[in-house]
Design an enzyme around this catalytic site. Sequence first.
Site, PDB file in Angstrom:
ATOM      1  N   ARG A   1       0.858  -1.181   0.000  1.00  0.00           N
ATOM      2  CA  ARG A   1       0.000   0.000   0.000  1.00  0.00           C
ATOM      3  C   ARG A   1       0.900   1.239   0.000  1.00  0.00           C
ATOM      4  NH1 ARG A   1      -2.105   0.194   6.368  1.00  0.00           N
ATOM      5  NH2 ARG A   1      -0.370   1.444   7.080  1.00  0.00           N
TER       6      ARG A   1
ATOM      7  N   ASN B   1      -4.498   8.621   3.425  1.00  0.00           N
ATOM      8  CA  ASN B   1      -4.384   7.856   4.672  1.00  0.00           C
ATOM      9  C   ASN B   1      -2.940   7.821   5.129  1.00  0.00           C
ATOM     10  OD1 ASN B   1      -5.368   5.863   6.691  1.00  0.00           O
ATOM     11  ND2 ASN B   1      -3.906   4.529   5.623  1.00  0.00           N
ATOM     12  N   GLU B   2      -2.703   8.287   6.335  1.00  0.00           N
ATOM     13  CA  GLU B   2      -1.357   8.204   6.924  1.00  0.00           C
ATOM     14  C   GLU B   2      -0.272   8.539   5.910  1.00  0.00           C
ATOM     15  OE1 GLU B   2      -1.051   4.330   8.733  1.00  0.00           O
ATOM     16  OE2 GLU B   2      -2.055   4.986  10.547  1.00  0.00           O
TER      17      GLU B   2
ATOM     18  N   GLU C   1      -8.010   6.431  14.351  1.00  0.00           N
ATOM     19  CA  GLU C   1      -7.772   4.992  14.440  1.00  0.00           C
ATOM     20  C   GLU C   1      -7.167   4.644  15.787  1.00  0.00           C
ATOM     21  OE1 GLU C   1      -5.230   3.385  11.446  1.00  0.00           O
ATOM     22  OE2 GLU C   1      -6.246   4.385   9.783  1.00  0.00           O
TER      23      GLU C   1
ATOM     24  N   GLU D   1      -3.454  -7.326   6.818  1.00  0.00           N
ATOM     25  CA  GLU D   1      -3.809  -6.886   8.169  1.00  0.00           C
ATOM     26  C   GLU D   1      -4.865  -7.777   8.821  1.00  0.00           C
ATOM     27  OE1 GLU D   1      -2.389  -2.377   8.341  1.00  0.00           O
ATOM     28  OE2 GLU D   1      -4.481  -2.560   7.746  1.00  0.00           O
TER      29      GLU D   1
ATOM     30  N   PHE E   1      -4.540 -10.006  10.905  1.00  0.00           N
ATOM     31  CA  PHE E   1      -4.290 -10.227  12.329  1.00  0.00           C
ATOM     32  C   PHE E   1      -4.285  -8.927  13.127  1.00  0.00           C
ATOM     33  CE2 PHE E   1      -2.566 -14.241  10.590  1.00  0.00           C
ATOM     34  CZ  PHE E   1      -3.483 -15.071  11.222  1.00  0.00           C
TER      35      PHE E   1
END
Lengths: 659, 659, 659
Positions: free
Chosen positions: B114, B152-153, B306, B354, B356
């Site tokens: 990503r 995002n971030e 988040e 992601e 987990f």
Amino acid sequence: MPQLSDATRGRILFGGDYNPEQWPEELWQEDVRLMKEAGVNSVTVGVFSWAKFEPTPGAREFGWLDRLMDLLHENGIGVVLATPTSSPPPWMGRLHPETLPRDADGRVEWWGGRQHFAHSSAVYRSHAAAITEDLAARYGGHPALTMWHINNEYCTYDWGDEAAAAFRRWLQDRYGTLDALNTAWGTAFWSQGYDDWEGILPPRHAHYMNNPTQVLDFKRFTSDALLECYLAERDIVARHTPHIPVTTNFMPFWQGQDGWAWAEREDIVSVDIYPDPRDPLGAQYGALIHDLTRSQARGGPWTVMEQAAGPVNWRGVNHPKPRGLNRLWSLQAVARGADAVCYFQWRQSRQGAEKFHSGMVSHAGERGRTFQEVKRIGAELALLSGKVADTRVVGADVAVLLDWNAWWASQQDGRLSCEVDHQSVVRAWHRALWEADITASFAHPEHDLSAYKLVVVPQLYLLTDRAIDNLVGYVRGGGTLVSGFLTGVADQDDRVRPGGMDERLRALFGIRTLHEWWPLDADEKVEAEGFRGTLWSEEIEAADDTYVVVPYKGGELDGFPAVLRKGRAWYLSTLPEPEALWPLLAGIAEDAGVRPPLDHLPADVEAVRRGELLFLLHHGRDTVTVPVPGRHRDLLTGEDVVDAVELGRYGVVVLEAAP
Amino acid sequence: MPQLSDATRGRILFGGDYNPEQWPEELWQEDVRLMKEAGVNSVTVGVFSWAKFEPTPGAREFGWLDRLMDLLHENGIGVVLATPTSSPPPWMGRLHPETLPRDADGRVEWWGGRQHFAHSSAVYRSHAAAITEDLAARYGGHPALTMWHINNEYCTYDWGDEAAAAFRRWLQDRYGTLDALNTAWGTAFWSQGYDDWEGILPPRHAHYMNNPTQVLDFKRFTSDALLECYLAERDIVARHTPHIPVTTNFMPFWQGQDGWAWAEREDIVSVDIYPDPRDPLGAQYGALIHDLTRSQARGGPWTVMEQAAGPVNWRGVNHPKPRGLNRLWSLQAVARGADAVCYFQWRQSRQGAEKFHSGMVSHAGERGRTFQEVKRIGAELALLSGKVADTRVVGADVAVLLDWNAWWASQQDGRLSCEVDHQSVVRAWHRALWEADITASFAHPEHDLSAYKLVVVPQLYLLTDRAIDNLVGYVRGGGTLVSGFLTGVADQDDRVRPGGMDERLRALFGIRTLHEWWPLDADEKVEAEGFRGTLWSEEIEAADDTYVVVPYKGGELDGFPAVLRKGRAWYLSTLPEPEALWPLLAGIAEDAGVRPPLDHLPADVEAVRRGELLFLLHHGRDTVTVPVPGRHRDLLTGEDVVDAVELGRYGVVVLEAAP
Amino acid sequence: MPQLSDATRGRILFGGDYNPEQWPEELWQEDVRLMKEAGVNSVTVGVFSWAKFEPTPGAREFGWLDRLMDLLHENGIGVVLATPTSSPPPWMGRLHPETLPRDADGRVEWWGGRQHFAHSSAVYRSHAAAITEDLAARYGGHPALTMWHINNEYCTYDWGDEAAAAFRRWLQDRYGTLDALNTAWGTAFWSQGYDDWEGILPPRHAHYMNNPTQVLDFKRFTSDALLECYLAERDIVARHTPHIPVTTNFMPFWQGQDGWAWAEREDIVSVDIYPDPRDPLGAQYGALIHDLTRSQARGGPWTVMEQAAGPVNWRGVNHPKPRGLNRLWSLQAVARGADAVCYFQWRQSRQGAEKFHSGMVSHAGERGRTFQEVKRIGAELALLSGKVADTRVVGADVAVLLDWNAWWASQQDGRLSCEVDHQSVVRAWHRALWEADITASFAHPEHDLSAYKLVVVPQLYLLTDRAIDNLVGYVRGGGTLVSGFLTGVADQDDRVRPGGMDERLRALFGIRTLHEWWPLDADEKVEAEGFRGTLWSEEIEAADDTYVVVPYKGGELDGFPAVLRKGRAWYLSTLPEPEALWPLLAGIAEDAGVRPPLDHLPADVEAVRRGELLFLLHHGRDTVTVPVPGRHRDLLTGEDVVDAVELGRYGVVVLEAAP
């Protein structure tokens, strides 16, 4: 299909890789003299001879090998002939740079080392086929030839462009449609939906974690692509010599190839074994490799294609084998089913990257301790050959389940704990069986398990539906199953199953809800009643009809089950420390009717039954007495053994019931 | 300018990232049922949906989002709509490789993860603008829309060629002439004088250390280039919906973006917070992020965009949150000014990198502990909403100074100690305030500081002239200033100021000569009268009119000042151990008129006043009694509290003065 | 051939690198004032001035240097003029990317740091020659010029294409034919036989270990390619100024250049010395560099071209020099033969990558402790000059053998122990001599050794036949030889000699068979009678006429020789711990007639005789009394010393026999 027995012909093969191209031809006579002195009956040649065979593109230089094969044959030494395809000559990379692999960062792996071949390069494959064809044509009929050895330790990954194209073809075969691939890979997450096959790449360096199913499929693909290379060469030699068995040498307990899938396609299963002489559990590590390789060979004989007579040269510090250890570990392999005990390499190199890797004839030469010990091993194997060759190990009634797919999927980035190493977990469970004096087998979770009295699952993070049904059916059929944590979490696409563990398995083990995984830090222990757990723990709610064998004690998980059991199905939500795991497993095994080969074994003494023989192997240094009821003869000394035998440091006896 | 209150409308937002494209549409109904059960009133959608929106170049697939937005709206759940521009679809990289970033070594960051976008790529920017435009046009008027969430971030550096060209343009803007750049960068050293703008590159891999001002400017440029991306999308959505607030989610305490510069351009300041549940100071870490984000929001409300309901999946070992911790930390954020408590993500993924990472609905589902705790938090936030939303934290009179420029400049190669980590030093000082029960704010060194009773400088290695004058003026105006070591060393170009520390600051603190810096080894301590220092020490000669509060004791610095003071200006030439720093700072604060929100707080209990309310948060596990003079009502239980309240493990009360 | 004395002219040079281009020209006057105050008589200019000299391709800007040279000359300060070729201007890389080196992974080393030149680039070399020519033409006749300083710390490896071509040419020179190369490299192993010179590459990143002789030759080639660069520039300046000596500054004890081969081509041998002030054996490290450099200068004077007045800035934590240490270590260099004590750099930079590297004038300026100590050193050197300059160290009768070829070959991948670091082993042996108060020299194993009373071989893994014969001849000629383990293993091509150690050496030391090497783990010790060994041990069978001085005790090697001796030839198969090695070596030395410069030296006091003088250097902090029989005068204080002298912390006296 040819068998190992077609090569052994009633003997244990003893010998090693022989690279005569490193030496002046006048030394060959000396080599053969020493080989005969040592009882060597088999050497592997050609592994790294491509540049010698084909010094310029298309050339063929076989004269030296003609002379060598004749010489060996005249002296009664058989030849395992290798295709030299693991290390192409420098001209290949120079003229065809696309034959060089690239790593995930895009770095070329240049020639100048070894194994620098791009497995999916058409040019590489066609050159490999041509040299294989010519070798098979020329030597297929040579009387020295006993076995084909394809390539060497297949282990080369490739993230380059030609590999990418092959990966796409492999994916098209697997998934048929892009939709199916997008579903399997879960590309809806992180905006990874593919609209074109051409957009799919190997998992190259990314800004943040790669798609895990892409990584998993890339490992599957790599194993398959290398297997294609194997099969292409196998088909060529088999066409010439349908009666000569074909193998390749596995690296031991190695992640890169699906050992089950490969073994199915081999006539003979072969492995290289390199325990660290300093590893206090080196013998258990060896036993694990033996058990795994034997199981890949469907319980029959197999070959140690490589081991070291002394030190290797790829660890940080490379220790030699203390006096007696080479013999002990060689006989251990035979005990556990090997019909060949071979080394890398016959004569230690004076030049090149492996000149500090030991050989059967070390730098010290004939007078050196290494060769003296090799001679003794050769002589003893000759004594055993007639009674051992082509027999099977007896009483390996416990199956340890292993699946490369589960291994691959469990070792990804982005999982809960980097401390959980699949290999270490499997080794911990095998060790427990070993310490309980139980001879273990390995099996795939989709194998027929009905013959086993006990099935142990160290960790199968990924399980197919078929495998799950197989496990459930095994227990329903009366089998006893013990499973470690993180089993049955994901399906074949690494998709987490609802509830975090497959519902059939939860029903099997009596787990109502798996609330949370609680991984442990590196040196952290979790307290349970009667033992301490390592690596992992879980917040599990047991179902009503389930017996909590051992609860956690104190901490956040106080009272939650560490070990639970529903009938013959056991689940451990942590890995008990070694001193707790083996008695637990020994008790379960005993209830399941599993017996060690001999009772009252002292610690450090390993017992294995093969055919009619009982092998006793002493891995310690202090003399011990082993009770062996009845009267036996030790094949190595020819002496009688009555009711007990004494074993000194690294001592071995091979007992046959006295008539 | 729209405000957070335009989105909250008197409530605390509760919810999380929702990625419905991962799930079959029939599950959406179930999701909405559970959301309502949990009190969820806001979800963030679209963050990673670009490939879903635009599966092939130029296509638009919005139907699914139409249905989703309608469904959410019907159920009273607001939508924070994200532009999906942080993760372009695979076709972008395939068709336009120049949209992929490169690292300093020249490695491509491929798709398959990503955030693989080259921020300065014209192609990327135009595609990002187009999809943003279409989203804004289509959903700007949707009644569910409450907030825009851009990208995002933001965190992607790029050393590639298009970034290099943009860097050059940025430098031309900053310096105007090459002469000015050469002067600022000190290129006279090491023969780096540039004769052509085209010769300037990002600080790519070099033989030896890169020019530090080049590195500093590259960090400034990267922050600005990413901000340009943000503003370009912000401008598009703001044109369509001038009344809807716009934000992006910061990574917590993150070096990559100048938090002050970014916050000024946002309607709402948002942050992602991921303390390690095993960190014994995790609560203090959370408090620091809260205080910093609130300060970036100019003291007003802000959003937790988040957090994790349980474990994350990017640490080595990822621990779940013990029972109660999610609630405690969620309420702590509210206490410190958050008007939104959101999670990544609503439903834990079954696939992808992601899977987990925990979700509000974990793999265990509705029955799992995680969701049960989430429901409780949702219910309690609903109880608090009316009294809390849109109120301000009270009594945060101490400013901790932080400047990204100083951070960047201090973390270069070639400095005196790799042990001095800027983030750790800031955290040490914030921790001291936290342990002294003092509510801290953060400020930039050029901000108006006159409202603060105490200003703390953990470390501002780089200070502009304006900032220095600001600090001097603050003390002259009656303020109390405490500074840690390595402050005021460099100017805006990372040029060391004569004397090794700006002369105005030396005059302010009473330092005649700074002879030498004496950095300490990793575990080394330096003895001073009454405490031990860590990380650093200095050979300072105090001026005549200066009070040496604490001298070093023994060693090379015996008698030299560890702490000195000139009037209300304090200087510490070392970092005292934690047990010494907080009492020292507490004493200075008390003299400066700073008071904790409540006296006689037990250890582990945090008190914060927000609006009319007093939050008491217990970070320990043993029950404690907190004296609270007078009569209050606990909003969470509705019970009265008279003079004292008992708090159990992870307990929280929210007290309102009883009428 | 010009000598160092042509530059020193009876003085000790004192000064340092001066980079005036970093400072406004008005500061130069101030610099000169301070230089004179400090007794500076020599500065090095131009090292990093290429971009200043040639700001655009082909331009020449020398006016500033004209003014500077005149100013320095007017003030009696000599100039060491550097060619600026270690750091080309940015335009060079921009216009000629092939001038940038690449590492083994293919990464470009971009400009923006320093030393980013591809040594074999024709473009680089022609630009370097042109600027050197112009500098020599312009300043060859300037009266300030005392010495040429070519480039700076040559250390740039290059794996790129132009280097590859040069490597091939170098190999053609060395081997003549491909057959000879294939034989030397042992390419028969791993299928590496070359059929075309074009197929040969530098040892770039490979799948597995590179060919070790390829790696060895690449190190030889790199040293030679850099030496070619040196010689090309040397020839240019020497043509203009045959009377001016030429040098380049070595990095200390540095693997990259063959120090013997280089020193032979230099008029003056120069070195940079940077011991860690925190290293408890920093003084011994300095002594080793001094002894090595002096030996490279054939026992005559040499120059400390760079040292630090305080901290450097390239360690993890960079400690300043405690009060007195700079003086102590400066005088130590003089004691051991230096006729120049210079620093990097005169004035500490305010900008650039080395602004935290100390200078003679630190950030604290004239008042700072650093400059005050520098002034004292300058004054004391002036006192000593007349008695010291151009004299030789006396009594350095022990030769420690060192050969870069052995160093290179021993540090490859694929060897038995990564714990055996060549530099550390050499340092361990030099330390033993230092602790035994013996002044050591260094020599090459092919040097004439007959003048030495004792020859010590820490470890010469690779030895040519000629070197072996030299050692054997030395012992036959009455010399005493002590050798550490792993000596004489390989020949000049890194080919292991039969038996694992050359048979002439085995005969010399009395070794019948070398069965196995037993390397030790990192912290492992092996017990021998009377001491413990580290790093290594060996399973050796002694010949009949050999004396086992110390046997191993216990373990696998119980009774095998740890130390054996045949006449005057000693062999140690392990490295004894430091407390055992020095007394062992001291005893052997005494038997060989080697004496310390002074008897009864306290620990921490170093004594060296140079010319007529006795230097006593105290490396400890507590005051000690040193017995010095007779009457002397201390040149530093002018005071008389009778029979004993007291030395305080870091104290130094320089004694001359009183008349």
